[in-house]
Design a protein around this motif. Structure first.
Motif, PDB file in Angstrom:
ATOM      1  N   ALA C 418      30.243  31.315  38.137  1.00 56.07           N
ATOM      2  CA  ALA C 418      31.735  31.824  38.587  1.00 56.07           C
ATOM      3  C   ALA C 418      32.122  32.807  37.591  1.00 56.07           C
ATOM      4  CB  ALA C 418      32.437  30.562  38.357  1.00 56.07           C
ATOM      5  N   VAL C 419      33.194  33.677  38.234  1.00 59.19           N
ATOM      6  CA  VAL C 419      33.588  34.650  37.268  1.00 59.19           C
ATOM      7  C   VAL C 419      35.229  34.466  37.101  1.00 59.19           C
ATOM      8  CG1 VAL C 419      34.315  37.190  37.715  1.00 59.19           C
ATOM      9  CG2 VAL C 419      32.222  36.350  38.634  1.00 59.19           C
ATOM     10  N   LEU C 420      35.753  34.843  35.766  1.00 57.74           N
ATOM     11  CA  LEU C 420      37.063  34.786  35.332  1.00 57.74           C
ATOM     12  C   LEU C 420      37.636  36.039  35.503  1.00 57.74           C
ATOM     13  CD1 LEU C 420      37.095  32.643  32.238  1.00 57.74           C
ATOM     14  CD2 LEU C 420      38.150  31.945  34.152  1.00 57.74           C
ATOM     15  N   SER C 421      38.850  36.075  36.420  1.00 63.01           N
ATOM     16  CA  SER C 421      39.474  36.934  36.543  1.00 63.01           C
ATOM     17  C   SER C 421      41.026  37.182  36.039  1.00 63.01           C
ATOM     18  CB  SER C 421      39.446  37.718  37.809  1.00 63.01           C
ATOM     19  OG  SER C 421      39.934  36.992  38.884  1.00 63.01           O
ATOM     20  N   TYR C 422      41.678  37.842  35.335  1.00 63.59           N
ATOM     21  CA  TYR C 422      43.193  37.705  34.765  1.00 63.59           C
ATOM     22  C   TYR C 422      44.078  38.126  35.677  1.00 63.59           C
ATOM     23  CZ  TYR C 422      46.428  37.434  31.064  1.00 63.59           C
ATOM     24  OH  TYR C 422      47.496  37.225  30.384  1.00 63.59           O
ATOM     25  N   ASP C 423      44.915  37.427  35.945  1.00 63.73           N
ATOM     26  CA  ASP C 423      46.042  37.571  37.004  1.00 63.73           C
ATOM     27  C   ASP C 423      47.192  38.040  36.272  1.00 63.73           C
ATOM     28  OD1 ASP C 423      48.190  37.792  38.728  1.00 63.73           O
ATOM     29  OD2 ASP C 423      47.510  35.998  39.930  1.00 63.73           O
ATOM     30  N   ASP C 424      47.855  39.299  36.140  1.00 63.10           N
ATOM     31  CA  ASP C 424      48.687  39.915  35.369  1.00 63.10           C
ATOM     32  C   ASP C 424      50.123  39.425  35.724  1.00 63.10           C
ATOM     33  OD1 ASP C 424      47.586  41.487  33.183  1.00 63.10           O
ATOM     34  OD2 ASP C 424      47.058  42.880  34.988  1.00 63.10           O
ATOM     35  N   THR C 549      42.341  36.089  22.203  1.00 64.53           N
ATOM     36  CA  THR C 549      41.388  36.909  21.719  1.00 64.53           C
ATOM     37  C   THR C 549      41.223  38.130  22.800  1.00 64.53           C
ATOM     38  OG1 THR C 549      40.074  35.426  20.383  1.00 64.53           O
ATOM     39  CG2 THR C 549      39.199  37.387  21.046  1.00 64.53           C
ATOM     40  N   ALA C 550      41.156  37.536  24.108  1.00 63.79           N
ATOM     41  CA  ALA C 550      41.062  38.372  25.101  1.00 63.79           C
ATOM     42  C   ALA C 550      42.475  39.260  25.091  1.00 63.79           C
ATOM     43  CB  ALA C 550      40.977  37.920  26.401  1.00 63.79           C
ATOM     44  N   ARG C 551      43.570  38.967  24.945  1.00 65.22           N
ATOM     45  CA  ARG C 551      44.890  39.741  24.945  1.00 65.22           C
ATOM     46  C   ARG C 551      44.926  40.447  23.777  1.00 65.22           C
ATOM     47  NH1 ARG C 551      48.539  34.431  26.341  1.00 65.22           N
ATOM     48  NH2 ARG C 551      48.660  34.670  28.565  1.00 65.22           N
ATOM     49  N   LEU C 552      44.388  40.218  22.518  1.00 53.86           N
ATOM     50  CA  LEU C 552      44.574  40.900  21.688  1.00 53.86           C
ATOM     51  C   LEU C 552      43.549  42.294  21.660  1.00 53.86           C
ATOM     52  CD1 LEU C 552      44.770  38.297  18.568  1.00 53.86           C
ATOM     53  CD2 LEU C 552      46.672  40.107  19.182  1.00 53.86           C
ATOM     54  N   VAL C 553      42.359  41.871  21.975  1.00 50.44           N
ATOM     55  CA  VAL C 553      41.423  42.959  22.200  1.00 50.44           C
ATOM     56  C   VAL C 553      41.840  43.817  23.385  1.00 50.44           C
ATOM     57  CG1 VAL C 553      39.041  43.658  22.565  1.00 50.44           C
ATOM     58  CG2 VAL C 553      39.444  41.510  21.260  1.00 50.44           C
ATOM     59  N   THR C 556      44.629  45.983  21.892  1.00 46.75           N
ATOM     60  CA  THR C 556      44.116  47.021  20.923  1.00 46.75           C
ATOM     61  C   THR C 556      43.369  48.096  21.221  1.00 46.75           C
ATOM     62  OG1 THR C 556      43.978  45.083  19.413  1.00 46.75           O
ATOM     63  CG2 THR C 556      42.756  47.108  18.634  1.00 46.75           C
ATOM     64  N   THR C 557      42.736  47.762  22.242  1.00 44.81           N
ATOM     65  CA  THR C 557      41.566  49.007  22.966  1.00 44.81           C
ATOM     66  C   THR C 557      42.274  49.414  23.962  1.00 44.81           C
ATOM     67  OG1 THR C 557      40.414  47.205  24.303  1.00 44.81           O
ATOM     68  CG2 THR C 557      39.593  47.720  22.264  1.00 44.81           C
ATOM     69  N   ASP C 558      43.428  49.188  24.243  1.00 45.69           N
ATOM     70  CA  ASP C 558      43.957  49.748  25.512  1.00 45.69           C
ATOM     71  C   ASP C 558      43.414  49.651  26.927  1.00 45.69           C
ATOM     72  OD1 ASP C 558      46.385  51.179  24.696  1.00 45.69           O
ATOM     73  OD2 ASP C 558      45.432  52.786  23.806  1.00 45.69           O
ATOM     74  N   ARG C 559      43.078  48.334  27.107  1.00 49.53           N
ATOM     75  CA  ARG C 559      42.440  48.009  28.271  1.00 49.53           C
ATOM     76  C   ARG C 559      43.287  46.786  28.848  1.00 49.53           C
ATOM     77  NH1 ARG C 559      36.613  46.895  27.008  1.00 49.53           N
ATOM     78  NH2 ARG C 559      37.348  45.790  24.913  1.00 49.53           N
ATOM     79  N   THR C 560      42.955  46.392  30.098  1.00 55.46           N
ATOM     80  CA  THR C 560      43.681  45.269  30.584  1.00 55.46           C
ATOM     81  C   THR C 560      42.890  43.993  30.180  1.00 55.46           C
ATOM     82  OG1 THR C 560      42.196  45.118  32.788  1.00 55.46           O
ATOM     83  CG2 THR C 560      44.139  46.578  32.618  1.00 55.46           C
ATOM     84  N   VAL C 561      43.423  42.871  29.975  1.00 53.84           N
ATOM     85  CA  VAL C 561      42.997  41.541  29.692  1.00 53.84           C
ATOM     86  C   VAL C 561      41.744  41.370  30.853  1.00 53.84           C
ATOM     87  CG1 VAL C 561      43.490  38.870  29.506  1.00 53.84           C
ATOM     88  CG2 VAL C 561      45.242  40.708  28.685  1.00 53.84           C
TER      89      VAL C 561
END
Lengths: 98, 185, 969
Positions: C418-424, C549-553, C556-561
């Motif tokens: 299964a895949v995890l996707s982040y819902d903003d 961690t996902a949120r911090l990275v 920091t890297t200007d990407r979405t979670v």
């Protein structure tokens, strides 16, 4: 553990089976070049897609053919070997054999 | 054969029974024989044997014996009430029915009791519970990592499992069964 | 702390039954139903362990075994979770990972030096200069140790069993209970797996809709129905530790590993509550809201110090109200948000007299002067961007309960692909792309309110039933509407502090700056961040650290979670004792029918593959003398050896001769009936694969032996070839049907004659290499005159159950001739004296027939045999090595198998067999040498032990009886 369906014994844990390599047609060994023969012996199909494989159910020593997708590892179907190999295979008759 | 078989026939398990809520019996020295080949089914039918309709099934037949089909062309005749009679040397065959060597090659164990399928679940990955594995069902499978044939059938009024294993593994198989049986005693 | 036990609190305990155990040597009193952790908390013992890196004091965080803060040790096992470990009388529990004492850990100094221990410190600091790690390693390992294995403990009996289900339901919270019940009512066989000792999940401790009474009665009704249901197997205190292919689920239940094969899997695994990341958020006394709920509802432990609740969602208010109901002094609710889903909650907080700080956060928690636990929190205002603004107040408290939201317990689903996707919009990870037959329900599926969770559980069961082909009935009904609108996750629960110690990962002591620095150093990929910083590698496997961690990275890297994602989930879910995997181990062992007779004769047994064989007979102290006496018996008198392990294959049918011709290298069509032939098998690559002796019993009947270790493969290959060729024959593996002995030595003929043999054994009637069927001692036997050991000898193959009798008769009658049983050690020497190779010992996976001088065993007149084409091709090229016999003086250093043959400073081959031969008084052996050195008389150099070079002379084989006169007597 993966399940494989043996045409004789039904679905079983994959640990009951022995892999027998890909199904490959043997070239005419008397006319094939050495290079082509080496290719036959040592090379297997390795592009993504469905491959035909030999599998044996170990407790019953039953060999059969499996169609398996080599990327998803899905076993599409299995069937007895005699559906693929229907004819007796003969080689050129023996002469002066001792 | 000049020597009486019942005197010299040796089971690796010495014909012993292990009593308990689940009992284990050695029937290795009981009579069995088999045929394999294109003409095996026909040859048996002519002799008057009833045959299972499907592979991996067993039926009760004449002389209080059972006939077990391991494939469309392989049959074992199991005779639990008589001692080993002949040990086929495999010489007398027609080219479509070959005598098998099951009297010599395999040990025959019988498991009796109410929780035999729970015991077998500790050794074998096939679902052998009564709902899933009917009377007369045959499973060619593995038990404690060795090949075996498990059959559920009626034996003198008891619902039992017969288990056939390569005779060289007989003691190992019995040890595994006795160990698994501990919690059911 | 005090205890309460009433209809709503202390559900799992019985205060009338006290329990006494020790912790760090001190006596602790608990009650029936306690875990070690809850009993310690009831006694005010918050510090239960020390952290991994900085040795900071730690206490329970989740109270359900989802954190590493409660790892403790008992005399029998390290790394037990105190919040899962039932309290029992006389249990001796100690803390782990400290130097000195739990309360005064000398290694605590590491915390003060923390700024010199940046992320990646271990990789950078201990590896230069080269070799220095060897000095550091023991120190680091001791400091970072996780308990001590007691090596003197007797391994417990770990059991394994297979189990089967139509539907496996993993997790018995409200979703799981509803799913299991609906599926079972429709007729499916259900196995319900629950980690906790009782069913109910969050219904045991959470007051859904603020009403514990209704939650509890709903739970009790469901549990009663499930426990009474005959279609449901309930496994409590059980962990489904992985998902494997085709729904194969390893379930750990105490000391038993259950291997459950399900047709459908419903994951109702719930979710992990998430922490707020602020300075000193790891102090003992800072817990998840659900942990406080559990503490009071399950164990009846009421905090005596004031409680502050740090809310990132509405659910945290329920915890505040619940604990007040249970008798706790709730001083304040600090809400990170500025808007609520449910304004009624703030009204209730006011009504209850709880101070409410809206749009605020906790900037720092402070440790008590004389305790290791929490004593005060600083409440700061948050500005509109969520950044920390001015301080409002400091609040004295002994317990802080926090909830920043929930992370689905995604591990099993992700193991299955299964895949995890982040819902903003909801700030949540959600699972999708489930494999066939897997269904989700409840909070793992991002559904949180009770009625929806229950409906979601029933929906999952409906899907599973439909996949099973069970038609819906009136009760099953059709799918219910479940919309997920609830906002339970706070989008940014971070309060960065200049002095740090805002922990993202408690297991690995990682702070905000560690994660940010890792990302800034270029480890943008979350997998690299993990490997560099070790985030998520601890025992809680990212349950709390993955989301922050996902949120911090991402930030920091200007990407979405969503782009950043989480690291791969792999089995096992929870740490598992290795003993369980080893379990009741199976070591299949094969015994010949003569096994116990060998033991009775004093045999020293040796494993040969799965077989047990006599190595020699007699006292191990006199091993060499025993073996030499056995060799002497065979050379001068008569010996008998059990060769039942030899493989045997029966080929019968009109195409049997043709089949033999195709499989083996020699010609077999014209082999006379009643004769044997040496049979070599090459594989398609032209490599020598096996050998044996083929006896022709009849026109259409062959009996072929194979090596003990090779027979299964030979048999399989034969069946596979004939599945293609479709020749008319039957192929049977009769290895076990026939057992065999070899009676060898000049007196062997007399011995067999003395037990009533039905055939004339004279050389004239029964010459070398002949085959006869006979009755020996009344037993039907296949007899071959073969010469593996190079003496007059007979191999007798008889039905296995009759072998015992034959052996007894031969030993009894042979006594007069001095018959002596011999083992594999003597046989190896005897055959080496004859220069006979053993396939697999003197050959390897590359050996072609010419290298071992087997050209004579290959028919060049046949149109085909397996490997014929490859052998032809190989024979066009010059050989690169050749197997030869060599000899050395009796006093030379003795080469061993595998020792190298050196030529002009280069390795050209190796020794495959080597023994001292008492018969010849020489060291003899076989070795691969350079083909130019294969000429008898050449000297080759063998590098023996300690690099001593032995100069061996290449000689013609056989070493013994070169004209082979003795075997043909």
């Amino acid at each position: 553990m993966k399940i494989m369906t043996c045409p004789l014994n039904g679905p079983r844990n994959i640990s009951e089976f022995v892999y027998g390599g890909q199904v490959k047609a043997m070239p005419d060994h008397q006319n094939v070049s050495d290079t082509d023969w080496a290719h036959h012996v040592f090379y297997e199909k390795n592009d993504v897609g469905i491959v035909l494989e030999w599998w044996m159910h170990s407790p019953s020593s039953f060999w059969f053919i499996a169609e398996r997708h080599n990327a998803t590892d899905e076993i599409i179907r299995t069937y007895p070997a005699d559906q693929l190999f229907k004819q007796r295979v003969d080689f050129v008759a023996n002469e002066g054999e001792s | 054969m000049s020597v009486h078989l019942d005197h010299i026939f040796e089971s690796p398990l010495r014909g012993l029974s292990h009593e308990g809520d689940i009992s284990i019996h050695d029937l290795t020295n009981r009579h069995r024989w088999g045929l394999r080949g294109q003409g095996a089914a026909e040859a048996l039918r002519i002799q008057g044997w009833d045959l299972p309709e499907q592979p991996n099934r067993l039926v009760a037949s004449i002389n209080q014996s059972f006939v077990m089909a391991l494939s469309q062309r392989e049959f074992w005749v199991l005779d639990p009430h008589n001692d080993a009679a002949d040990l086929a040397m495999g010489n007398d065959f027609t080219t479509d029915a070959y005598p098998l060597f099951c009297q010599s090659s395999h040990a025959w164990l019988v498991l009796k009791g109410s929780e035999t399928s729970a015991l077998m679940a500790k050794l074998c990955s096939v679902d052998l519970r009564p709902d899933a594995f009917n009377l007369g069902d045959v499973a060619q499978t593995q038990m404690a990592l060795i090949n075996c044939i498990v059959v559920r059938h009626d034996l003198a009024g008891d619902d039992v499992f017969s288990i056939f294993v390569d005779q060289s593994y007989a003691e190992y198989a019995l040890e595994a069964l006795l160990d698994a049986r501990q919690e059911f005693l | 702390m005090k205890r309460v036990k009433n209809a709503h609190f202390g559900q799992w305990i019985d205060p009338s039954q006290t329990i006494q155990f020790t912790f760090e040597g001190g006596l602790v009193q608990g009650v029936e139903g306690d875990t070690v952790a809850s009993a310690l908390l009831a006694n005010g013992q918050w510090v239960q362990s020390r952290s991994f890196k900085y040795h900071r004091p730690r206490g329970p965080l989740t109270l359900c075994g989802y954190d590493a803060n409660t790892l403790v040790q008992t005399p029998v096992a390290p790394n037990l979770l105190a919040d899962r470990l039932p309290a029992e009388d006389h249990l001796a529990v100690t803390a782990q990972n400290y130097t000195g004492s739990l309360h005064f850990d000398l290694s605590r100094l590491l915390d003060w030096f923390g700024r010199f221990l940046p992320v990646g410190f271990y990789y950078k600091a201990f590896f230069k200069p080269r070799g220095i790690w060897a000095w550091w390693e023991p120190i680091v390992r001791k400091t970072a140790g996780l308990g001590i294995s007691n090596l003197s403990v007797k391994a417990p009996y770990n059991d394994k069993t297979y189990a089967f289900a139509d539907v496996a339901v993993i997790g018995a919270g409200p979703a799981g209970l509803n799913a299991a019940l609906l599926a079972a009512n429709a007729g499916a066989q259900v196995t319900l797996v629950e980690q906790e000792p009782r069913l109910g999940g969050s219904m045991n401790y959470h007051a859904f809709e603020g009403n514990y009474e209704t939650t509890k009665s709903a739970r009790d009704a469901l549990v009663a129905a499930i426990e009474a249901h005959e279609n449901i197997d309930v496994l409590c205190s059980s962990t489904c530790n992985a998902w494997f292919g085709d729904h194969y689920l390893p379930i750990i239940q105490k000391s038993r590993l259950i291997k459950l094969r399900a047709k459908q899997t419903i994951l109702t695994t719930g979710s992990s509550e998430q922490h707020v990341v602020f300075r000193n958020n790891d102090l003992p006394g800072v817990v998840m809201c659900s942990a406080l709920d559990r503490l009071m509802r399950l164990y009846g432990v009421v905090p005596s110090a004031p409680v502050v609740v740090l809310a990132g969602n509405d659910l945290a208010y329920r915890t505040a109200f619940s604990s007040q109901d249970g008798g706790a002094n709730v001083a304040a609710i600090v809400d990170l948000r500025t808007t609520y889903n449910d304004p009624a909650l703030s009204d209730e907080a006011k009504r209850r007299g709880i101070a409410l700080f809206q749009g605020c956060g906790i900037y720092e928690a402070t440790q008590g002067l004389f305790s290791h636990g929490l004593s005060q929190v600083d409440v700061h205002k948050l500005d509109e961007r969520g950044e920390v603004a001015e301080k409002l107040v400091s609040i004295d408290c002994g317990l802080l309960a926090m909830s920043a939201g929930f992370m689905p317990s995604y591990q099993l689903a992700c193991q299955a692909g299964a895949v995890l996707s982040y819902d903003d919009s909801t700030s949540q990870f959600q699972l999708s792309n489930l494999p066939q037959g897997m269904h989700l329900a409840g909070s793992v599926n991002s559904v949180f309110s009770l009625d929806l969770v229950e409906a979601d559980g029933r929906n999952a069961a409906r899907q599973a039933l439909s996949n099973l082909g069970i038609a819906p009935d009136s009760e099953t009904g059709s799918a219910e509407d479940v919309n997920f609108t609830e906002q339970v996750n706070h989008p940014w629960p971070f309060l960065k502090h200049p002095k740090g110690r805002e922990f993202v990962d408690f297991d690995e002591d990682l702070q905000i700056k560690d994660i940010i620095n890792a990302a800034r150093m270029g480890y943008r990929d979350i997998q690299l961040v993990k490997r560099f910083s070790t985030v998520g590698m601890g025992p809680s496997q990212g349950r709390h650290s993955a989301l922050p961690t996902a949120r911090l990275v991402a930030k920091t890297t200007d990407r979405t979670v969503h782009e950043t994602g989480v690291t791969t989930a792999r089995p096992p879910l929870m740490p598992e004792p290795l003993g369980l995997l080893a379990g009741r181990r199976f070591h299949p062992l094969r015994r010949t029918p003569l096994h116990h007779r060998h033991i009775g004769l004093g045999a020293q047994m040796t494993p040969a593959g799965s077989w047990q064989r006599p190595a020699y007979y007699g006292d191990p102290v006199q091993r060499t003398a025993c073996i030499q006496a056995e060799v002497r018996a065979v050379r001068q008198g008569v010996g008998i050896i059990d060769v039942s392990t030899l493989g045997g294959i029966e080929l019968r049918g009109s195409d049997a001769p043709e089949f033999m011709n195709r499989l083996y290298t020699f010609g077999f069509v014209k082999q006379p009936i009643g004769k044997t032939r040496y049979a070599v098998l090459t594989n398609e690559q032209g490599v020598v694969a096996d050998d044996g002796v083929a006896a022709r019993l009849g026109e259409y009947h062959y009996y072929v032996t194979a090596t003990s270790s090779g027979v299964d493969r030979v048999y399989r290959d034969m069946l596979r070839w004939n599945a293609q060729w479709r020749l008319d024959l039957d192929i049977a593996n009769v290895t076990s049907a026939f057992s065999a002995i070899n009676v060898a030595g000049p007196l062997s003929r007399q011995v067999i004659e003395s037990v009533d043999c039905s055939v004339d054994l004279s050389a004239q009637h029964f010459p070398y290499l002949a085959y006869q069927e006979a009755s020996v001692a009344g037993i039907p036997a296949r007899m071959m005159r073969v010469g593996f050991v190079g003496e007059l000898g007979y191999e007798l193959h008889v039905p296995s159950p009759l072998m015992g009798e034959l052996w007894d008769r031969l030993l009894t009658s042979g006594k007069a001739h001095g018959i002596r049983p011999f083992g594999v050690e003597a046989q190896r020497l005897l055959r080496l004296e004859k220069g006979h190779i053993i396939i697999g010992q003197d050959t390897d996976g590359m050996t072609q027939p010419d290298e071992v001088s087997l050209r004579w065993a290959i028919s060049s007149k046949k149109p085909f045999f397996v490997g014929s084409k490859s052998v032809d091709i190989l024979s066009k090229s010059p050989l690169e090595r050749q197997l030869v016999g060599f000899e050395l003086g009796a006093t030379s250093p003795q080469p061993k198998e595998g020792h190298l043959v050196i030529r002009n400073g280069h390795i050209v081959g190796s020794v495959t067999s080597c023994e001292y031969s008492p018969t010849l008084n020489k060291i003899i052996g076989l070795a691969y040498v350079h083909p130019e050195d294969a000429v008898p008389g050449t000297t080759v150099v063998i590098r023996t032990d300690d690099a001593v070079h032995a100069h061996a002379r290449v000689v013609k084989t056989p070493f013994y009886d070169p004209d082979n006169l003795r075997q043909a007597l």
